[in-house]
Design a protein around this motif. Structure first.
Motif, PDB file in Angstrom:
ATOM      1  N   UNK A 351       0.866  -1.177   0.000  1.00 27.75           N
ATOM      2  CA  UNK A 351       0.000   0.000   0.000  1.00 27.75           C
ATOM      3  C   UNK A 351       0.902   1.226   0.000  1.00 27.75           C
ATOM      4  N   UNK A 352       0.300   2.387  -0.144  1.00 23.72           N
ATOM      5  CA  UNK A 352       1.054   3.630  -0.072  1.00 23.72           C
ATOM      6  C   UNK A 352       0.606   4.355   1.191  1.00 23.72           C
ATOM      7  N   UNK A 353       1.514   4.420   2.192  1.00 20.49           N
ATOM      8  CA  UNK A 353       1.117   4.998   3.460  1.00 20.49           C
ATOM      9  C   UNK A 353       2.296   5.423   4.301  1.00 20.49           C
ATOM     10  N   UNK A 354       2.008   5.751   5.557  1.00 23.16           N
ATOM     11  CA  UNK A 354       3.029   6.191   6.500  1.00 23.16           C
ATOM     12  C   UNK A 354       3.392   5.023   7.416  1.00 23.16           C
ATOM     13  N   UNK A 355       4.668   4.642   7.396  1.00 21.37           N
ATOM     14  CA  UNK A 355       5.104   3.457   8.136  1.00 21.37           C
ATOM     15  C   UNK A 355       4.879   3.616   9.638  1.00 21.37           C
ATOM     16  N   UNK A 419      -8.058  -5.921  -2.911  1.00 15.65           N
ATOM     17  CA  UNK A 419      -7.811  -5.186  -1.655  1.00 15.65           C
ATOM     18  C   UNK A 419      -7.044  -6.038  -0.659  1.00 15.65           C
ATOM     19  N   UNK A 420      -6.345  -5.376   0.252  1.00 12.32           N
ATOM     20  CA  UNK A 420      -5.535  -6.046   1.280  1.00 12.32           C
ATOM     21  C   UNK A 420      -6.283  -5.975   2.605  1.00 12.32           C
ATOM     22  N   UNK A 421      -6.349  -7.119   3.302  1.00  9.63           N
ATOM     23  CA  UNK A 421      -7.083  -7.188   4.568  1.00  9.63           C
ATOM     24  C   UNK A 421      -6.105  -7.545   5.685  1.00  9.63           C
ATOM     25  N   UNK A 422      -6.001  -6.646   6.668  1.00 11.55           N
ATOM     26  CA  UNK A 422      -5.233  -6.900   7.885  1.00 11.55           C
ATOM     27  C   UNK A 422      -6.227  -7.304   8.975  1.00 11.55           C
ATOM     28  N   UNK A 467      -8.690   5.881   8.123  1.00  8.91           N
ATOM     29  CA  UNK A 467      -9.296   6.929   7.301  1.00  8.91           C
ATOM     30  C   UNK A 467      -8.245   7.652   6.466  1.00  8.91           C
ATOM     31  N   UNK A 468      -7.064   7.891   7.047  1.00  8.55           N
ATOM     32  CA  UNK A 468      -5.995   8.558   6.313  1.00  8.55           C
ATOM     33  C   UNK A 468      -5.570   7.742   5.106  1.00  8.55           C
ATOM     34  N   UNK A 469      -5.605   6.412   5.213  1.00  9.08           N
ATOM     35  CA  UNK A 469      -5.182   5.524   4.132  1.00  9.08           C
ATOM     36  C   UNK A 469      -6.371   5.034   3.300  1.00  9.08           C
ATOM     37  N   UNK A 470      -7.533   5.701   3.450  1.00  6.73           N
ATOM     38  CA  UNK A 470      -8.738   5.396   2.671  1.00  6.73           C
ATOM     39  C   UNK A 470      -9.164   3.940   2.847  1.00  6.73           C
ATOM     40  N   UNK A 471      -8.926   3.400   4.041  1.00 12.83           N
ATOM     41  CA  UNK A 471      -9.329   2.035   4.367  1.00 12.83           C
ATOM     42  C   UNK A 471     -10.580   2.072   5.228  1.00 12.83           C
ATOM     43  N   UNK A 490      -6.550  -1.234  -3.082  1.00 13.79           N
ATOM     44  CA  UNK A 490      -5.334  -1.364  -3.894  1.00 13.79           C
ATOM     45  C   UNK A 490      -4.859  -0.011  -4.391  1.00 13.79           C
ATOM     46  N   UNK A 491      -3.552   0.125  -4.520  1.00 11.70           N
ATOM     47  CA  UNK A 491      -2.967   1.395  -4.962  1.00 11.70           C
ATOM     48  C   UNK A 491      -1.819   1.088  -5.913  1.00 11.70           C
ATOM     49  N   UNK A 492      -2.009   1.420  -7.197  1.00 10.17           N
ATOM     50  CA  UNK A 492      -0.978   1.146  -8.198  1.00 10.17           C
ATOM     51  C   UNK A 492       0.287   1.950  -7.953  1.00 10.17           C
ATOM     52  N   UNK A 493       0.148   3.103  -7.271  1.00  9.70           N
ATOM     53  CA  UNK A 493       1.324   3.937  -7.035  1.00  9.70           C
ATOM     54  C   UNK A 493       2.296   3.285  -6.072  1.00  9.70           C
ATOM     55  N   UNK A 494       1.800   2.348  -5.241  1.00  4.54           N
ATOM     56  CA  UNK A 494       2.679   1.696  -4.273  1.00  4.54           C
ATOM     57  C   UNK A 494       3.760   0.892  -4.974  1.00  4.54           C
ATOM     58  N   UNK A 495       3.381   0.191  -6.048  1.00  2.00           N
ATOM     59  CA  UNK A 495       4.365  -0.596  -6.795  1.00  2.00           C
ATOM     60  C   UNK A 495       5.397   0.325  -7.427  1.00  2.00           C
TER      61      UNK A 495
END
Length: 504
Positions: A351-355, A419-422, A467-471, A490-495
């Motif tokens: 995903x594209x987010x803040x670690x 989509x990714x499920x945690x 919410x910040x990561x649109x999840x 899913x976020x294509x920019x992450x790849x």
């Protein structure tokens, strides 16, 4: 209608747009009518000239084959036919020989060929001597005889008058329709704007539950109202959240602050106080202060995340790797508590987010699951021991999984659209369905959790990070226990970000 109402109406966008449309359509209509009229007249003139030239050629052939008697006979025959054709044969002195023209200007017979302008004439056999106009062509024959052939242009004049009348009627009709449409549109638009202004006034007066009217017409006003209503709902939610936070801060922080003050007051009032008791009081005060500081730090972090600050940097993250790292970090803690912590994660769940924020959210979920599962199992064991049933519940179990939803694409595309499920599942006491939405709010702690340490901000931070990561978050029943799932889109920019990081 008063002068003020007229001025108000003329300043509206509807009036200005109607005026612009009226001017544009008027210019277009005038151009179209003039263009059609001129071209039609030109076409009719060409047809008249062609007809006259054809008749002249035919009569000349008659003259050549039958002489003057034959030509006169043909002209007399054609002159008796009804129609717009004109014929005249004169001798060298201009005297009438044959035809259906009684009079015309003398200069006409002195011309040769087709005349560019129409000429007035009088038709033979009409007692009123009414004057008409015609397009003529003059041909000189042997012996000074002249042959005139023409066509009456009365039909062309009638057509011109019809066009003029049509133009006037169309202009009047267009102005009337434009005014009617303007009145209708202006009234409708002003009514919608007045309704929006009234609703906005109510909102400004404190009625935050008021919403702008939506007519379900699907027009631009409805789209604007829907967007503004969404914004107002968000503002109302934030205002309610602020009120709740203020109330919860006053409620939840008042107790530790009072306890801290009382401890200091008791210590200072103690007559037999020694350095050891002072040291113990200071240590407890320091611990209470650290708890308060952590609470305010959590509040600030939640506020920053919910505001979606631009300072929060995002990059390509592997959710599975983060979950594995946090699970390994908490595994010794789980062993010390007598719990079993297991995890599984699919590879390349990007995903594209803040670690930092995602790691904090996962840590909060594991910490909650571990805390409540261990307590629940301990309570169940204690209850079993009191009942004397001899059956003890299983140990506390926490399972973390990261996987994609659905089947893997056959093409094996790196930009996996699933989509990714945690998921964090435990066998604790769980959360009732009616409380699952409420526990994501700030300072919300269920009655059974009041005796446990904490501030009730852990799940609020998780909700803000999601919410910040649109999840979106889903809470389910693990029978027994709770299943807490975060669905990351899913976020294509992450790849692309990961490829860029590896290349750097």
């Amino acid at each position: 209608m008063s002068l003020g109402s007229i001025n108000k109406t003329m300043r509206t966008t509807a009036f200005k747009l109607s005026a612009i449309y009226l001017i544009i359509f008027s210019i277009f209509a005038i151009f179209l009518i003039v263009y059609i009229s001129l071209n039609t007249q030109l076409l009719m003139t060409r047809q008249l000239n062609s007809t006259i030239e054809a008749e002249v050629r035919g009569l000349v052939e008659q003259y050549r084959s039958g002489g003057m008697p034959g030509l006169v006979k043909v002209i007399e025959e054609r002159s008796r036919r009804p129609g717009a054709s004109l014929y005249l044969v004169t001798d060298s002195r201009g005297h009438y020989v044959a035809g259906n023209v009684a009079a015309l200007p003398k200069w006409v017979l002195d011309e040769r060929g087709a005349l560019e302008q129409s000429v007035p004439y009088q038709r033979l056999g009409e007692p009123e001597r009414k004057e008409y106009n015609a397009v003529v062509s003059v041909y000189e024959m042997f012996g000074g005889y002249r042959l005139l052939v023409g066509r009456d242009v009365g039909e062309r004049e009638i057509f011109r008058k019809v066009v003029e009348q049509a133009f006037i009627v169309s202009a009047i009709l267009m102005i009337v329709l434009a005014l009617l449409s303007w009145m209708f549109v202006s009234r409708k638009v002003l009514k919608r704007i007045d309704a929006i202004a009234e609703a906005s006034g109510n909102i400004m007066r404190g009625q935050l539950d008021e919403r702008l009217p939506v007519t379900q017409a699907g027009d631009e006003f409805d789209r604007l109202s829907e967007n503004l209503n969404t914004m107002l709902s968000r503002i109302e939610m934030l205002m309610k959240g602020l009120k709740e936070v203020s109330d919860n801060i006053a409620h939840d922080l008042k107790t530790p602050l009072t306890r801290l003050r009382n401890r200091v007051e008791v210590t200072l009032a103690s007559e037999s106080g020694d350095s050891e008791s002072y040291r113990e009081a200071l240590e407890q005060t320091l611990e209470e202060s650290d708890t308060l500081i952590r609470t305010f730090d959590a509040l600030l972090r939640i506020a920053r995340v919910e505001a979606k600050s631009t300072q929060i940097e995002k990059c390509a993250l592997d959710i599975g790797a983060i979950a594995s790292d946090m699970s390994e970090l908490y595994e010794p803690v789980a062993e010390d508590e007598g719990a079993v912590l297991t995890w599984e994660a699919e590879a390349e769940c990007l995903i594209r987010g803040n670690r930092e924020l995602v790691s904090q959210a996962v840590a909060n979920l594991i910490d909650n699951a571990l805390k409540y599962a261990v307590r629940h199992v301990a309570e169940q064991r204690e209850k079993s021991a009191k009942d004397g049933s001899g059956t003890l519940p299983d140990v506390a179990r926490i399972h973390i999984s990261v996987k994609r939803k659905g089947e893997k694409p056959e093409n094996g595309d790196a930009n996996d659209p699933r989509p990714i499920i945690l998921t964090i599942a435990d066998n604790g006491q769980g959360i009732a369905k009616e409380d699952r939405a409420r526990v994501l709010q700030r300072f919300v702690r269920l009655d059974k959790s009041r005796s446990q340490p904490g501030s009730g901000l852990g799940l609020s931070l998780v909700n803000a990070v999601a919410s910040l990561h649109e999840a979106h978050i889903e809470l389910g029943d693990n029978e027994p226990g709770l299943v807490f799932s975060i669905h990351f889109p899913p976020d294509e920019r992450a790849v692309a970000d990961k490829v860029a990081q590896e290349s750097d």
